[in-house]
Design a protein around this motif. Structure first.
Motif, PDB file in Angstrom:
ATOM      1  N   UNK A  71       0.808  -1.214   0.000  1.00 31.24           N
ATOM      2  CA  UNK A  71       0.000   0.000   0.000  1.00 31.24           C
ATOM      3  C   UNK A  71       0.846   1.272   0.000  1.00 31.24           C
ATOM      4  N   UNK A  72       2.102   1.154   0.404  1.00 31.34           N
ATOM      5  CA  UNK A  72       3.050   2.267   0.348  1.00 31.34           C
ATOM      6  C   UNK A  72       4.410   1.718   0.727  1.00 31.34           C
ATOM      7  N   UNK A  73       5.458   2.476   0.405  1.00 30.68           N
ATOM      8  CA  UNK A  73       6.791   2.082   0.846  1.00 30.68           C
ATOM      9  C   UNK A  73       6.846   2.042   2.370  1.00 30.68           C
ATOM     10  N   UNK A  74       6.296   3.058   3.013  1.00 33.04           N
ATOM     11  CA  UNK A  74       6.327   3.110   4.473  1.00 33.04           C
ATOM     12  C   UNK A  74       5.641   1.900   5.097  1.00 33.04           C
ATOM     13  N   UNK A 101      13.619  -2.295  -3.118  1.00 35.02           N
ATOM     14  CA  UNK A 101      13.438  -0.959  -2.536  1.00 35.02           C
ATOM     15  C   UNK A 101      13.151  -1.066  -1.047  1.00 35.02           C
ATOM     16  N   UNK A 102      12.318  -2.023  -0.678  1.00 37.98           N
ATOM     17  CA  UNK A 102      11.943  -2.195   0.732  1.00 37.98           C
ATOM     18  C   UNK A 102      13.164  -2.546   1.581  1.00 37.98           C
ATOM     19  N   UNK A 103      13.995  -3.483   1.120  1.00 38.12           N
ATOM     20  CA  UNK A 103      15.155  -3.874   1.935  1.00 38.12           C
ATOM     21  C   UNK A 103      16.216  -2.777   1.946  1.00 38.12           C
ATOM     22  N   UNK A 183       0.062  -0.092  -4.803  1.00 40.55           N
ATOM     23  CA  UNK A 183      -0.247   1.324  -4.960  1.00 40.55           C
ATOM     24  C   UNK A 183       0.864   1.947  -5.803  1.00 40.55           C
ATOM     25  N   UNK A 184       0.541   2.398  -6.995  1.00 32.31           N
ATOM     26  CA  UNK A 184       1.563   2.895  -7.905  1.00 32.31           C
ATOM     27  C   UNK A 184       2.285   4.125  -7.347  1.00 32.31           C
ATOM     28  N   UNK A 185       1.641   4.819  -6.423  1.00 36.97           N
ATOM     29  CA  UNK A 185       2.276   5.978  -5.802  1.00 36.97           C
ATOM     30  C   UNK A 185       3.527   5.596  -5.024  1.00 36.97           C
ATOM     31  N   UNK A 186       3.642   4.312  -4.634  1.00 36.95           N
ATOM     32  CA  UNK A 186       4.815   3.872  -3.874  1.00 36.95           C
ATOM     33  C   UNK A 186       6.107   4.090  -4.652  1.00 36.95           C
TER      34      UNK A 186
END
Length: 261
Positions: A71-74, A101-103, A183-186
């Motif tokens: 749903x988001x990077x955060x 990106x997450x790691x 979520x493409x906004x991520x």
């Protein structure tokens, strides 16, 4: 009879001792790395890691799989940190695709000894994921269907070619119909950390990956100084090449160390 102030003082002393011990345990500089945390990418969930999980648990590793909400990077970083907090020692942190990106953001966690990027994105601090695509040819076969609410799927007609060309038709169909939209906004969120600057990194690159333009994966892997392993596979290599990926994770576990590059 022991008075109340003494009881409180003793209790506080015990809590402080536990806190000091816990702090020391959170800095496992010389412990062998026996934990692995697996982070999936967009359009998938953690069940795709089953083959890698089986390989690693068979070798004696404790493996935990993150379930990203996408749903988001955060939100995905928070999900990963919750899993890292539960590790009982240093861990190899592994990400596939968007999971890279997450790691990169979450990998500064004190439990992380090393990073493994599996056909994965690797931005720098101050960059967005979307910026990584600039200057590279478009991945024309990786067709997205972005819905009015801003969440994206892989186009159903393109799914097997784009994501899972080396799987069976039945497996590709199941993966297509079990997609988890992101979520493409991520992709436009800016990173504050670049864990690869402080952690040794490895990269497994699928040579037949259609999710990225030509040269993009190698460019990112070279920039972060990753030890690169190539394998002939599609973007679904996290499912189709479990032994190759487990071998690289095993190497990262043996040679990784918190805070070292």
């Amino acid at each position: 009879m022991t008075d109340l102030p003494s009881i409180i003082a003793n209790a506080l002393g015990a809590i402080a001792a536990v806190g000091i011990a816990g702090s020391a345990a959170a800095q496992p500089a010389s412990e062998p790395v026996k934990n692995v945390v697996l982070v999936h990418g967009a359009f998938a969930d953690g069940s795709g890691w089953r083959g890698v999980y089986d390989e690693l648990t068979g070798r004696g590793y404790r493996v935990t799989v993150v379930q990203n909400p996408l749903t988001s990077l955060a939100d995905d970083v928070a999900a990963t940190n919750r899993v890292l907090d539960r590790q009982d020692g240093p861990a190899v942190l592994v990400g596939h695709s968007w999971g890279g990106t997450v790691i990169t953001e979450a990998g500064v966690h004190p439990r992380v000894a090393s990073l493994v990027y599996v056909s994965a994105l690797a931005p720098d601090a101050g960059e967005t994921t979307a910026q990584q695509y600039v200057g590279h040819p478009a991945a024309t076969e990786f067709v997205l269907d972005t819905r009015p609410d801003g969440f994206g799927f892989i186009d159903e007609n393109a799914f097997k070619t784009a994501f899972a060309a080396d799987t069976s038709d039945a497996d590709a169909a199941f993966m297509r119909d079990a997609q988890v939209p992101i979520a493409m906004s991520a992709f436009g969120e800016t990173l504050t950390n670049a864990a690869w600057r402080a952690r040794p990194s490895w990269a497994v690159i699928a040579t037949e990956d259609k999710a990225f333009g030509e040269g993009m994966l190698h460019t990112m892997a070279r920039r972060i100084g990753a030890r690169i392993t190539e394998v002939r596979a599609s973007h679904a290599l996290f499912m189709t090449q479990p032994k190759v990926i487990a071998d690289v994770i095993d190497e990262a576990a043996r040679h990784g160390a918190p805070g070292k590059k």
